[in-house]
Design an enzyme around this catalytic site. Sequence first.
Site, short mmCIF file in Angstrom:
data_model
loop_
_atom_site.label_atom_id
_atom_site.label_comp_id
_atom_site.label_asym_id
_atom_site.label_seq_id
_atom_site.Cartn_x
_atom_site.Cartn_y
_atom_site.Cartn_z
N HIS A 45 -73.14 41.21 14.88
CA HIS A 45 -73.33 42.67 14.92
C HIS A 45 -72.37 43.40 14.00
CE1 HIS A 45 -76.25 42.34 18.09
NE2 HIS A 45 -75.42 41.63 18.83
N GLU A 150 -78.66 34.31 26.62
CA GLU A 150 -78.80 35.75 26.77
C GLU A 150 -80.26 36.20 26.84
OE1 GLU A 150 -76.90 37.64 23.41
OE2 GLU A 150 -77.37 35.99 22.08
N ASP A 176 -78.12 41.69 25.90
CA ASP A 176 -79.42 41.13 25.52
C ASP A 176 -80.20 40.66 26.73
OD1 ASP A 176 -80.04 40.76 22.46
OD2 ASP A 176 -77.88 40.50 22.67
#
Length: 249
Positions: A45, A150, A176
């Site tokens: 990210h 996730e 997530d």
Amino acid sequence: MTGRMKERLAAGEQLLGVLVRMPAEELVEMAGVSGIDYVLIDCEHGPADLIPLRQHITAAQLHGMDVLVRVGQNEPALIQRVLDHGATGIVVPHVDDAEQAADVVRTARYAPVGDRGFATYGRAGRFGSVSVADHLTADAEGTVVIVMVESETGCRNVDDIVSVPGVDGVMGGPADLAVSLGVAGPSDPSVVGALDTVRAAVTAGGRVWLEIVSGEKRAQEAFDAGAELVVINLSHVLMDMFGALRRIR
């Protein structure tokens, strides 16, 4: 140039880290000066530029910290370069089944465990000053492979995932997972319950559990619950501090 993380975990230590996104050289140094055990650099990210990444890894290790790097999904080339730059290990997101977990191990480890391209002349091999045997030993004894569970599918398959040889640990991805389950957020009971089940499976499988938290209180709770690795998201800490400062007037 892997660190002591595996050795310390095997000795029963619980290790505290901080998650940063580049550029964050000064934050990395400050964490090292303060005695934090490791840094997790988030290239999923955040930026994944290799030269700054190398500089962040170097800064952390000069202050005695191990370095984990979270790569993006399906990025074997980045895994190779992260490890060649001397990172202790990798964190790989969105691993939903045993086959995907085995692919991660193959990419991250030298033969006979995996098929990572071999070289000693990079930073991880101390620029060619270590022998082939010593470099292979460093990989076998030091490289840390952590996969992220996730999704609803990953949660269903967690027992198979943790049974894959070469998987050292599992990190949950509450944000997530909330999206996967179609609920409002990470604090939803269904997310909390699913991650509790995943953590129990990881522990039963003899793997390390890595938990991401937002601050000191949650970090202590995670350690008390048995997490071997806890990482604090510095973005949360800093934004909370800025908010508190803003409320002064």
